[in-house]
Write a protein that holds these residues in place. Structure first.
Motif, PDB file in Angstrom:
ATOM      1  N   PRO A  63       8.432  -2.658  -2.744  1.00  0.00           N
ATOM      2  CA  PRO A  63       7.237  -3.316  -3.270  1.00  0.00           C
ATOM      3  C   PRO A  63       7.476  -4.745  -3.752  1.00  0.00           C
ATOM      4  O   PRO A  63       6.591  -5.584  -3.680  1.00  0.00           O
ATOM      5  N   GLN A 112      -5.327   3.568  -3.112  1.00  0.00           N
ATOM      6  CA  GLN A 112      -4.398   4.543  -3.688  1.00  0.00           C
ATOM      7  C   GLN A 112      -2.979   4.333  -3.167  1.00  0.00           C
ATOM      8  O   GLN A 112      -2.029   4.238  -3.940  1.00  0.00           O
ATOM      9  N   PHE A 159      -1.921   0.285  -3.987  1.00  0.00           N
ATOM     10  CA  PHE A 159      -1.814  -0.266  -5.327  1.00  0.00           C
ATOM     11  C   PHE A 159      -1.363   0.730  -6.379  1.00  0.00           C
ATOM     12  O   PHE A 159      -0.838   0.342  -7.397  1.00  0.00           O
ATOM     13  N   VAL A 160      -1.589   2.005  -6.131  1.00  0.00           N
ATOM     14  CA  VAL A 160      -1.104   2.988  -7.089  1.00  0.00           C
ATOM     15  C   VAL A 160       0.276   3.470  -6.651  1.00  0.00           C
ATOM     16  O   VAL A 160       1.229   3.492  -7.419  1.00  0.00           O
ATOM     17  N   MET A 161       0.389   3.841  -5.358  1.00  0.00           N
ATOM     18  CA  MET A 161       1.653   4.396  -4.897  1.00  0.00           C
ATOM     19  C   MET A 161       2.619   3.322  -4.395  1.00  0.00           C
ATOM     20  O   MET A 161       3.781   3.602  -4.154  1.00  0.00           O
ATOM     21  N   LEU A 162       2.131   2.106  -4.214  1.00  0.00           N
ATOM     22  CA  LEU A 162       2.963   0.979  -3.770  1.00  0.00           C
ATOM     23  C   LEU A 162       3.631   1.233  -2.429  1.00  0.00           C
ATOM     24  O   LEU A 162       4.717   0.739  -2.150  1.00  0.00           O
ATOM     25  N   ASN A 163       2.959   2.039  -1.593  1.00  0.00           N
ATOM     26  CA  ASN A 163       3.439   2.259  -0.234  1.00  0.00           C
ATOM     27  C   ASN A 163       2.732   1.235   0.651  1.00  0.00           C
ATOM     28  O   ASN A 163       1.762   1.526   1.341  1.00  0.00           O
ATOM     29  N   LEU A 164       3.247  -0.006   0.603  1.00  0.00           N
ATOM     30  CA  LEU A 164       2.503  -1.117   1.195  1.00  0.00           C
ATOM     31  C   LEU A 164       2.392  -1.008   2.707  1.00  0.00           C
ATOM     32  O   LEU A 164       1.385  -1.384   3.296  1.00  0.00           O
TER      33      LEU A 164
END
Lengths: 301, 440
Positions: free
Chosen positions: A51, A260, A263-268
């Motif tokens: 991230p 989700q 921005f929450v899980m940062l799995n870009l």
């Protein structure tokens, strides 16, 4: 056609630089808010990335293949489809009924319109929070009423209830928008045509369906597309405030899933792949709609 | 009131004056930003602390900015970091420890303090906090607000049902909750907190000494895998499901916070952070108390795991900004500040010195519930299963776990199926983290 278009261009913009200068603000905005982000999304869709941006691994199509293999993504796609269509039709029908009703009210028309337009002035998150409270199974007044009637209601535990709740919230928020366009369109229907029909003995409903409705189809088509875009993209704050996508992902629409995962899980990487898919969907959808509309809808009201 | 801090009104006034005076003072003061995530009463304490620091010296100015909840603050920090607009200090949860540690975005706090000439005593952190944050002998970040989940209860409800307090074992506790419901004392035996897996699954595992993941819950390497689907956590989820079905547990859901449901006297118990003290003390209008988390019958209870957050100093700042950060961190780490902070909020004092200071002042005799978290955290020597959880990308796994558990509550999956699937998905997330950080 051709020559008149040429004539138009030549007549107004002899100087190409002037045309470019006038276009540039719009182009610069597009560059910064569409082309650069789109390029970023495309480049992120094929990597797995830390991230912080320190490390990234090229993974080819893996972000996409994982998405299509994922049951939750397919569920989310179906949910989005269902939600967008239902929300769209319900909004149009209700706004149409209200517009039809106020069109036939003479006294207090302005007051009715003002009240009907109020929800549009409330921020989506705030209206979402109010709906979530009203229907909260433990303390919400509306939920108490539903329970008093002996009906089960718990949007935290029953997926169907959660879906109904976000649909109601989304429709309520958008009725006003459709309403004001429909009222304007109905005002534009020539009074003489309606009077002629009235003399011929047609009742109010008959006059609406045979005269007003055909004449306002362009507005309805326009609203249909706008509602579609609204349902697909703009309902995000409502979902966030009312259900946060739950329970068990049952109200996680595609756009909410992008948020989700990104921005929450940062799995870009996955989030970027999803936004690329959404972008392709939106472009395809718009092209198809405009092609269909140009042929079938009469703009010459 | 502590003499260092002359009341919230004064400090708030000083804070607002400082903001007004900022343009004038900015020339000779180094200003740094600190992004934090706490709201409510805790945010008031944070702003008081910052104001106190700012008035205590003339060289530095800390500006505290709340960026939303922990997730939102973290996402905002990452977005800012990628474009070089990040704050100097960030508050990040204990859950994001491994992500921060491997990010190369943080300056190790011991290194910073040594470079800036501070002689910080890193050995004074209380055991469970030190166990978690210390890497190679020194903490990578300054443990700031540490907490653990305790069992809050409505003493009026328990008394009406003929109980002193919540029972020590889960089975007896279950009987109590059903009795409270059956006697019509409360329609809500327990409110499920939004971060319930932390205290009801993770702390449940550490207290009962069940492994949560392999390799000492991730302490021994990035090759760790989740194993909680093979332990009594399955029965714990089944128990929660049974309570939900029988109307013992209420989910507050959106539009209502679990804290509101407990503080208003609606729900009889609430398993939540000791940091809820700030809110409960301010709002609850009934006899409330708190006690240790229950454990399984026949098990010797171990310590629970810590939660909360730490202060990280980020890379890419100028020397004078690091000097400001070090001065602030030194201020925060002082026993007086720590004790004041703990008294204001309910977070545990993170150093032995602060703990002793509070004990000497007789604080725990006046506020017995404030010590429960510490008693629970220190009630057993930490084992590999109870030291804490160090998993990479754990915010991704967390979202997956919540989604899978909601599938249990909504009858879509059995407890075993949901835990199996969350472990499988969680392990994929761990492998991605391992792959990305191989060799680092």
């Amino acid at each position: 056609m051709r020559s008149s278009e040429d004539g138009l261009k030549r007549a107004h913009f002899k100087n190409h630089w002037l045309a470019a200068a006038l276009l540039s603000p719009q182009l610069i905005i597009l560059l910064f808010f569409f082309f650069i982000p789109s390029w970023k999304a495309l480049s992120l869709a094929f990597v797995q990335v830390d991230p912080f941006g320190g490390k990234s691994l090229f993974v080819g199509w893996r972000n996409f293949t994982e998405l299509f293999a994922s049951e939750s993504y397919r569920n989310s796609a179906w949910l989005t489809f269902w939600f967008t269509i239902v929300q769209n039709i319900a909004t149009l029908a209700l706004a149409g009924a209200l517009a039809f009703a106020t069109d036939h009210i003479i006294r207090g028309r302005f007051a009715y319109r003002s009240i009907l337009l109020l929800p549009y002035a409330i921020a989506p998150v705030i209206s979402g929070a109010i709906w979530a409270y009203l229907f909260n199974p433990t303390v919400g007044p509306v939920a108490m009423g539903i329970h008093a009637m002996g009906l089960p209601w718990d949007p935290n535990l029953r997926s169907g209830d959660a879906l109904i709740l976000i649909t109601i919230s989304a429709v309520w928020k958008h009725i006003c928008y459709d309403y004001i366009f429909l009222v304007a369109a109905m005002l534009a229907v020539p009074q003489s045509l309606r009077e002629a029909a009235a003399i011929d003995g047609a009742g109010q409903l008959k006059r609406f369906f045979t005269i007003s409705l055909p004449l306002i189809t362009p507005t309805i088509m326009y609203l249909f597309i706008i509602n579609m875009v609204y349902g697909l993209f703009d309902t995000f704050p409502i979902i966030d405030a009312v259900t946060s996508g739950g329970p068990a992902g049952s109200t996680t629409t595609l756009v909410y899933k992008v948020y989700q995962d990104g921005f929450v899980m940062l799995n870009l990487g996955s989030s970027a792949a999803q936004s690329v898919i959404l972008m392709i969907l939106a472009v395809t959808f718009t092209v198809l709609q405009f092609r269909a509309m140009d042929r079938k809808v009469n703009y010459q009201v | 009131m502590n003499t260092i801090f002359r009341g919230a009104a004064l400090t708030a006034l000083a804070g607002s004056l400082a903001v007004v005076a900022l343009p004038v003072l900015a020339q000779d003061k180094t200003t740094i930003e600190w992004w934090y995530a706490n709201g409510g009463q805790i945010e008031v304490a944070i702003q008081d602390m910052i104001a106190e620091f700012n008035t205590s010296q003339d060289d530095f100015e800390v500006v505290g900015v709340r960026k939303g909840n922990y997730e939102e603050t973290f996402a905002a920090m990452i977005a800012a970091y990628r474009v070089g607009q990040h704050p100097t200090i960030i508050q990040a949860t204990e859950r994001s420890f491994l992500t921060m540690l491997h990010s190369n975005a943080a300056v190790p706090v011991n290194q910073l303090m040594a470079e800036q000439g501070y002689d910080t005593d890193w050995s004074d952190f209380i055991a469970p906090v030190a166990d978690f944050y210390v890497v190679d002998g020194a903490p990578a970040a300054l443990p700031f607000n540490s907490s653990t989940g305790i069992m809050w209860f409505n003493a009026d409800h328990f008394e009406a049902a003929g109980f002193d307090k919540p029972a020590e074992t889960w089975d007896e506790f279950e009987e109590q909750l059903y009795a409270i419901k059956d006697q019509g004392i409360s329609e809500c035996g327990m409110v499920l907190n939004s971060d319930f897996p932390w205290s009801l699954l993770e702390a449940y595992s550490t207290i009962n000494d069940y492994p949560f993941g392999t390799q000492a819950n991730g302490f021994d390497g990035l090759g760790t895998e989740y194993v909680y689907n093979t332990t009594p956590v399955v029965q714990q989820v089944e128990r929660l499901k049974r309570w939900i079905d029988d109307g013992i547990i209420q989910l507050s859901g959106n539009g209502m916070s679990p804290a509101q449901l407990f503080n208003s006297g609606t729900c009889s118990t609430w398993s939540a952070s000791t940091a809820s003290h700030a809110g409960v003390e301010a709002e609850a209008q009934f006899n409330w108390s708190a006690t240790l988390q229950p454990h399984e019958a026949g098990v010797e209870p171990h310590n629970s795991n810590i939660g909360g957050a730490a202060l990280w100093v980020l890379q890419g700042k100028a020397d004078e900004e690091y000097a400001a950060a070090a001065a602030f961190i030194d201020f925060v780490a002082q026993p007086e500040t720590q004790a004041w902070w703990s008294e204001q909020t309910g977070y545990i004092p993170v150093t032995n010195a602060a703990y002793e200071l509070m004990a000497d002042q007789g604080f725990f005799e006046e506020h017995p519930t404030r010590e429960i978290a510490l008693l629970q955290l220190t009630r057993h020597e930490p084992t590999d299963n109870s030291r804490g959880m160090r998993f990479g990308n754990s915010n991704q796994w967390w979202a997956v776990l919540l989604e899978e558990l909601e599938a249990v509550w909504t009858d879509q999956k059995s407890a075993q199926e949901a835990l199996d699937s969350s472990v499988a998905r969680g392990n994929e997330i761990l492998r991605q983290f391992e792959q990305l950080h191989a060799g680092s």
